[in-house]
Structure formats: structure tokens, C-alpha cells
Write a protein that holds these residues in place. Sequence first.
Motif, PDB file in Angstrom:
ATOM      1  N   THR A  78     -15.423 -10.914  -0.783  1.00  0.00           N
ATOM      2  CA  THR A  78     -16.670 -11.512  -1.233  1.00  0.00           C
ATOM      3  C   THR A  78     -17.225 -10.702  -2.397  1.00  0.00           C
ATOM      4  OG1 THR A  78     -18.907 -12.193  -0.554  1.00  0.00           O
ATOM      5  CG2 THR A  78     -18.063 -10.172   0.390  1.00  0.00           C
ATOM      6  N   GLY A  79     -18.184 -11.287  -3.121  1.00  0.00           N
ATOM      7  CA  GLY A  79     -18.826 -10.566  -4.213  1.00  0.00           C
ATOM      8  C   GLY A  79     -17.817 -10.057  -5.231  1.00  0.00           C
ATOM      9  N   PRO A  80     -17.972  -8.800  -5.684  1.00  0.00           N
ATOM     10  CA  PRO A  80     -17.064  -8.256  -6.701  1.00  0.00           C
ATOM     11  C   PRO A  80     -15.787  -7.683  -6.101  1.00  0.00           C
ATOM     12  CG  PRO A  80     -18.789  -6.668  -6.259  1.00  0.00           C
ATOM     13  CD  PRO A  80     -19.100  -7.887  -5.401  1.00  0.00           C
ATOM     14  N   VAL A  88     -27.089 -12.279 -10.931  1.00  0.00           N
ATOM     15  CA  VAL A  88     -26.216 -12.896  -9.936  1.00  0.00           C
ATOM     16  C   VAL A  88     -26.186 -12.089  -8.650  1.00  0.00           C
ATOM     17  CG1 VAL A  88     -23.845 -13.619  -9.430  1.00  0.00           C
ATOM     18  CG2 VAL A  88     -24.779 -13.896 -11.745  1.00  0.00           C
ATOM     19  N   LEU A  89     -25.967 -10.787  -8.774  1.00  0.00           N
ATOM     20  CA  LEU A  89     -25.878  -9.892  -7.625  1.00  0.00           C
ATOM     21  C   LEU A  89     -27.129  -9.030  -7.556  1.00  0.00           C
ATOM     22  CD1 LEU A  89     -22.145  -8.833  -8.085  1.00  0.00           C
ATOM     23  CD2 LEU A  89     -23.057 -10.380  -6.334  1.00  0.00           C
ATOM     24  N   PRO A  90     -27.525  -8.617  -6.355  1.00  0.00           N
ATOM     25  CA  PRO A  90     -28.761  -7.833  -6.223  1.00  0.00           C
ATOM     26  C   PRO A  90     -28.599  -6.430  -6.793  1.00  0.00           C
ATOM     27  CG  PRO A  90     -27.622  -7.948  -4.119  1.00  0.00           C
ATOM     28  CD  PRO A  90     -26.883  -8.871  -5.047  1.00  0.00           C
ATOM     29  N   ARG A 109     -22.773  -8.101   2.242  1.00  0.00           N
ATOM     30  CA  ARG A 109     -23.952  -8.857   2.657  1.00  0.00           C
ATOM     31  C   ARG A 109     -24.923  -9.064   1.507  1.00  0.00           C
ATOM     32  NH1 ARG A 109     -24.524  -6.112   8.491  1.00  0.00           N
ATOM     33  NH2 ARG A 109     -23.041  -7.459   9.599  1.00  0.00           N
ATOM     34  N   TRP A 110     -24.395  -9.083   0.301  1.00  0.00           N
ATOM     35  CA  TRP A 110     -25.266  -9.282  -0.865  1.00  0.00           C
ATOM     36  C   TRP A 110     -26.108 -10.552  -0.790  1.00  0.00           C
ATOM     37  CZ3 TRP A 110     -24.314 -13.659  -3.736  1.00  0.00           C
ATOM     38  CH2 TRP A 110     -23.049 -14.248  -3.629  1.00  0.00           C
ATOM     39  N   PRO A 111     -25.670 -11.641  -0.119  1.00  0.00           N
ATOM     40  CA  PRO A 111     -26.542 -12.827  -0.056  1.00  0.00           C
ATOM     41  C   PRO A 111     -27.858 -12.587   0.684  1.00  0.00           C
ATOM     42  CG  PRO A 111     -24.275 -13.433   0.442  1.00  0.00           C
ATOM     43  CD  PRO A 111     -24.338 -11.939   0.456  1.00  0.00           C
ATOM     44  N   GLN A 112     -27.936 -11.502   1.480  1.00  0.00           N
ATOM     45  CA  GLN A 112     -29.190 -11.179   2.167  1.00  0.00           C
ATOM     46  C   GLN A 112     -30.321 -10.876   1.182  1.00  0.00           C
ATOM     47  OE1 GLN A 112     -28.579 -12.246   5.363  1.00  0.00           O
ATOM     48  NE2 GLN A 112     -29.573 -10.432   6.160  1.00  0.00           N
ATOM     49  N   LEU A 158     -17.981  -9.571 -12.629  1.00  0.00           N
ATOM     50  CA  LEU A 158     -17.800 -10.997 -12.875  1.00  0.00           C
ATOM     51  C   LEU A 158     -16.617 -11.190 -13.801  1.00  0.00           C
ATOM     52  CD1 LEU A 158     -21.511 -12.050 -13.582  1.00  0.00           C
ATOM     53  CD2 LEU A 158     -20.343 -11.928 -11.372  1.00  0.00           C
ATOM     54  N   THR A 159     -16.000 -12.356 -13.749  1.00  0.00           N
ATOM     55  CA  THR A 159     -14.977 -12.682 -14.729  1.00  0.00           C
ATOM     56  C   THR A 159     -15.647 -12.859 -16.087  1.00  0.00           C
ATOM     57  OG1 THR A 159     -15.160 -15.069 -14.416  1.00  0.00           O
ATOM     58  CG2 THR A 159     -13.640 -13.882 -12.946  1.00  0.00           C
TER      59      THR A 159
END
Length: 456
Positions: free
Chosen positions: A330-332, A39-41, A156-159, A74-75
Motif C-alpha cells: 500500500t502507499g509508497p 496525496v499522502l499525510p 495506515r496512511w488513510p487514517q 509517486l510515479t
Amino acid sequence: MENKNYQLKYYNLNNFETIPQLQALSDEQKHAIRVVGHVLPFRTNNYVINELIDWNNIPEDPMFQLSFLQHDFLTSEQFNQVASAIHQTDHPDKLQHAINKVRAQLNPHPAGQLAHNVPLLAGTPVPGLQHKYRETALIFPAAGQTCFTYCTFCFRWPQFIGDKQLKFATNHGQLFFRYLQHHQEITDVLITGGDPMIMSARHFDKLITPLLSDDYKHIQNIRIGSKVLSFWPYRFITDQDADQYLRIFEKVNKSGKHLAFMAHFNHWRELDTKATHEAVQRILTTGTSIRCQSPLLRKINDDPNIWQQMWQTQVKLGMIPYYMFIERDTGPKSYYEIPLVKAYEIFRQAYQKTSGLARTVRGPSMSAAPGKITVEGIEEVAGEKVIQLKFLQSRNPEWCNRIFYAKYDKSACWLDELVPAFGKKVFFFEAELLESTLNVINNKDEIDVTPISLPY
């Protein structure tokens, strides 16, 4: 500590289990990295592993928390959805669906970055550029949209997840140069990412040199946003183009413009290696200033003594403490977030323990949609306990340095969780922000427009 002859080596989701020190982790911890890493980089390197992490203090070690994914990012429901989909190897579409669903729940672009900060030139969006504040524009060079290690808190994890719809990056047409040339009100350019220092010096020079020409006399300051001094200081010591980078820095300063290196340090330990000390000194000899910033993060630096030591060390090394940020929504975020009231108290206690040379720092500051807003204090006014807030920067320059008040709320962690004090229904800027938005919509010209977003 002696500098070591490192050859940069990356670790990601495909090879992280080859890291020798990870053999001490439980199977459950490794499983968590694999699941959350869908999910996350996730990326780290051998310098971080060997020089920064205390492997005798896992998982509590702040450098481990900073660079390795944790189960509770994450939950439980999100984690189980992704974990279940991973095991369904005959249905890869289900895995991608689960990943996309969870990512959408993590607010991939806080404060309306994608929708409201990308300007237009002749009616066309300018790829890889953000223009939120009148004087400052952000450039996201395509070759700099990755990092030496991905911070686990990164807003900026979506980058870094491979989704082109979520990524900021310049295009080959370099339309952003035309936009900067046209907008004479822009005095500051921030080159950001990702980490622009991951670019070769040759590519970086192609970005910098045009900005030094007469066409950009209005640009006075060039900033570089980077965490390289923490995660790979050898960039300025032993890398093949290290000296070339320093010559570029010298060129900028000799041109009459000011070059500011915006360094990200989240803990004093990142400042504690010989390599970082040497890299800092090499940059400073070029005439470049180094300003230091970090978000306030639970389990990493939520202690005033850490900030005190970090700021004092930065001053000792010739750097300038600049910002304490509030972790963005955003993110965690739920893993790292700290209530605004507690954040202010951490800042206040750390600030009290430093001399005036370290009190250049500002915060705790939220980079929210209306602007940069600091928590200035907890007060009692007219019999009501309130949180005092101030605009440091704003979409409307008239709001800068304005003080306003929110009802005291010991659990609120972000601007949109606060409500106005003294019985007011909205904060002073909300109606004006809406009116400005409508004016922009109704008065688009043929040159460009920088949209203004609603605050939440």
C-alpha cells in the motif's frame, strides 16, 4: 546526551518551510514535499528534527527518509497529475479529483482490512474494531487516530487524510465494548491507531478501566501499538500527564492482566537518545513489557548490521525483539519494497549475529489477508528450488504453524506475487478460505459474524 526541555511543536504541509534545517534543501525537494503531501499525510515534530535526523546526510539519512515525503513515492505520471492540478487554483475540484484518483491507485486498505476485518454485532458493523484472528481484536480509539510524526511508509496512511469512508475509529456509542464482552474467545486486545499515546491519560483511562472489570475476565493481555518512544519519548518524562500514564500502566498489571507495549523502532538511531532510554525504563518499572517491531524498508534499514544493532540495543535496554515485517502493499510500497528472497537473507544474517536473547524476533513476516506468513527459508526439494513459508497466525486457527511452498522467485515482494511449488495450481488454504467465506455468508446468525476474506 542531556534531555532537553522540549515543548512539542508540529510541522505539516502548511508550515514545514519554517523548519530552519530545511533551508539546505533545494527548491525541487521542497516542491516534492508539497506535491506528495497533497496525496499522502505529512507531519513531523521538533524532537525528530533536532534529535534524530542527520542534516549533513540529506536526503540519504534514514530518519529523514522516515519522516519526510519523497518525489518517488509517486510515479512520474501521478506526481505530474497532482502538480499540474495544484497550479490550477481556479479549479479546486480538479485538484481533489487528481488526489482521489492517485490515492485509489495506492491500495488504501491492503489485505481487505475495511471490507473483511470489521465485525458485526446484531447485524451492525462495529466502528473502530477489527477482528481478524480468533484470539485478538484491534481497537482504534477515535481520540488516538493521529501521530506525533507520520511515518512515510505507514500502511495506515488513510487514517490521516480526512476521508471518513477510509478511516477506522470508534464511535460515541462504544459498541466495541459490547462486542468484546460477548466474544469470550478474545484473549488479547490491541489498542492501535494512529498512535493511542497521543490521547490524554484521562481519555486513555476511560478506554482501559472497563477492560479490567469482571465483564472482561476472558481478556488476558492488553497491547498498545505506538511509536511514541521513537518520536516523542517525553510523553513519559515531562508531559503534564506523564506520571498519570505510568499509574494507568501499573493499574493494568496489578489487575492481573498483562500489559504489552508494542514499540515501533525502524532504526537503531531511534534508540540512541537519553530521552528514549529514560522513557523505556519508566515504562518497564510499571511491570509492562516492551516488544519491538518494524517493517524492513529499503533506504532505511535494508542492512543486516542495522537490525543486529537494533535488536542488541533493545535487549540491552530490557525490551524484547518481536517482529521484522515485510512492508505492506500500500502507499509508497514500490519505493520501500524489498524482494522476499532478499528480505530473508537480511533477516538470516542479522539473526546469526545475535545471542539467544535477541532471537525472540520473528520474520520476515507478511501480514496478508489469510494471516501472518513468514519466509522460513530457501530450499531445494525434489529437484525444485522453492521458498518455504509458514503461517504464524491465520484466519483459520488450523492453518497456524503450517508449512507450505512457493516456486522460487527472486523478484516477488508479496504473497500475491508467488505461485505454488510442485505444479500445484493453488495454495492449500485458498479452497478452504473460499469455502469458509461461503459458509459465513450462508449461516449468518442474529448475533454477529466476522467475515473472512479471500487471500488477495
